[in-house]
Design a protein around this motif. Structure first.
Motif, mmCIF file in Angstrom:
data_model
loop_
_atom_site.group_PDB
_atom_site.id
_atom_site.type_symbol
_atom_site.label_atom_id
_atom_site.label_comp_id
_atom_site.label_asym_id
_atom_site.label_seq_id
_atom_site.Cartn_x
_atom_site.Cartn_y
_atom_site.Cartn_z
ATOM 1 N N ARG A 134 19.257 -26.396 -58.001
ATOM 2 C CA ARG A 134 20.706 -26.302 -58.186
ATOM 3 C C ARG A 134 20.990 -26.022 -59.664
ATOM 4 O O ARG A 134 20.231 -26.422 -60.551
ATOM 5 C CB ARG A 134 21.414 -27.559 -57.706
ATOM 6 N N LYS A 135 22.104 -25.377 -59.918
ATOM 7 C CA LYS A 135 22.377 -24.881 -61.271
ATOM 8 C C LYS A 135 22.508 -25.982 -62.326
ATOM 9 O O LYS A 135 22.272 -25.742 -63.522
ATOM 10 C CB LYS A 135 23.634 -24.012 -61.269
ATOM 11 N N GLY A 220 23.986 -16.849 -61.448
ATOM 12 C CA GLY A 220 23.892 -18.182 -62.034
ATOM 13 C C GLY A 220 24.284 -19.314 -61.106
ATOM 14 O O GLY A 220 24.461 -20.459 -61.550
ATOM 15 N N GLN A 221 24.405 -19.036 -59.812
ATOM 16 C CA GLN A 221 24.786 -20.099 -58.864
ATOM 17 C C GLN A 221 23.619 -21.030 -58.558
ATOM 18 O O GLN A 221 23.824 -22.178 -58.158
ATOM 19 C CB GLN A 221 25.309 -19.466 -57.572
ATOM 20 N N ILE A 222 22.404 -20.547 -58.715
ATOM 21 C CA ILE A 222 21.200 -21.366 -58.647
ATOM 22 C C ILE A 222 20.253 -20.885 -59.746
ATOM 23 O O ILE A 222 20.435 -19.810 -60.306
ATOM 24 C CB ILE A 222 20.491 -21.293 -57.266
ATOM 25 N N LYS A 223 19.244 -21.701 -60.062
ATOM 26 C CA LYS A 223 18.263 -21.321 -61.075
ATOM 27 C C LYS A 223 16.889 -21.152 -60.440
ATOM 28 O O LYS A 223 16.407 -22.066 -59.766
ATOM 29 C CB LYS A 223 18.179 -22.385 -62.169
#
Length: 329
Positions: A134-135, A220-223
């Protein structure tokens, strides 16, 4: 020879000739109606994206519609069962992956399908896989993830397409390597657990780098922390390789999508599906859809090569399941 015996022989000979001619005519006229292609997961996942792409190309070759049908449940088992139990005439195919074909039967006690129920008629593409978080999880590398997982007061939560799925086993193997605990949340497909990863409901997941996953990473919603491959990915050149992290030297996986038919399907129909799929995959427009989604178009294989490949995948999956002591649940 007795007249009755001669008559019986003539009758049987005529019957066999008739059956042979009927089989020949069937092979030549297949398909004479729309073909159903089942996807065992919800729309938006890798199987769905690649299945629709190759299905569109096959429809052009066949001169008949190829209709995509999403049949979701039991880690993909319901979709496989529907394809396996359909009339084995080539009119019900599966755009499937090792997730539901091979891994789900290893980890889900309720799954009734077996790898040998289906036959691989063509490989469509290969999709790279990554560990993503998660971001707002305070890590940016796999090393930092390992350190956080070890010291966390509570197990890190992760999603997958189901108990025993490749994504489940890969996440468990990552945690095992890190010497950490995790809390598994199984979902009925990639799209639902991607949504929860983007929403911060779960901490991390192993994800295929295809379709909406790539968009979520790039926005950029997840890494994405590490790629489970021996080669970097051109679209994400800064994404590090998991094999460069201590303990993850053998952490190399990818997922394939293929077109399958029931193992009981006559050879002529399987050959027709095989031919149509590879003609479709030679179409630049179809290849572009697959590559834009993040997958690599598979190199053509003969049916014999596909049989060998599929059997090897079954053996590999069993070895991974054994390594983490997976028990069907």
């Amino acid at each position: 020879m007795h007249p009755t015996a001669r008559a019986l022989i003539r009758h049987c000979s005529s019957l066999f000739v008739g059956l042979a001619l009927a089989a020949s005519v069937t092979a030549q006229t297949y398909p004479s109606k729309p073909v159903s292609m089942i996807v065992a997961f919800p729309p938006g996942g890798g199987s769905d994206v690649l299945g629709r792409a190759v299905g569109k190309g096959m429809a052009e070759v066949f001169g008949q519609p190829v209709i995509i049908e999403n049949v979701v449940g039991v880690g993909g088992s319901l979709g496989v069962l529907k394809a396996a139990n359909a009339q084995p005439d080539g009119y019900t195919l599966l755009a499937g992956s090792p997730l539901e074909l091979i891994y789900t039967p290893l980890g889900v006690a309720a799954a009734k399908n077996r790898p040998e129920d289906m036959r691989l008629a063509a490989l469509v593409g290969h999709t790279p896989i990554a560990i993503a978080v998660r971001k707002d999880l305070p890590v940016n590398t796999l090393e930092e993830f390992v350190a956080l997982a070890k010291k966390s007061d509570k197990p890190l939560s992760f999603g997958s397409t189901g108990i025993g799925s490749l994504y489940h086993l890969m996440a468990e193997k990552a945690l095992q390597t890190a010497g950490a605990r995790g809390l598994h949340a199984p979902y009925n497909g990639m799209a639902p657990y991607l949504k929860d990863l983007m929403g911060g409901v779960i901490d991390f997941a192993v994800v295929p780098l295809v379709g909406p996953v790539m968009g979520a990473i790039e926005s950029g919603q997840i890494k994405a922390l590490a790629l489970a491959s021996s080669q970097p990915l051109a679209r994400l050149p800064k994404l590090s390789l998991a094999v460069a992290t201590k303990g993850f030297e053998d952490y190399q996986f990818s997922i394939w999508i293929g077109v399958q038919a029931s193992a009981k399907t006559p050879a002529a129909q399987v050959a027709a599906v095989h031919k149509a799929a590879y003609i479709a995959l030679a179409n630049p427009d179809i290849r572009k859809v697959i590559e834009t989604a993040g997958s690599t178009v598979a190199e053509p294989m003969t049916l014999a090569q596909l049989d060998t490949f599929y059997k090897a995948e079954v053996v590999k999956a069993a070895a991974i399941a054994k390594s983490i002591k997976l028990e069907p649940q």
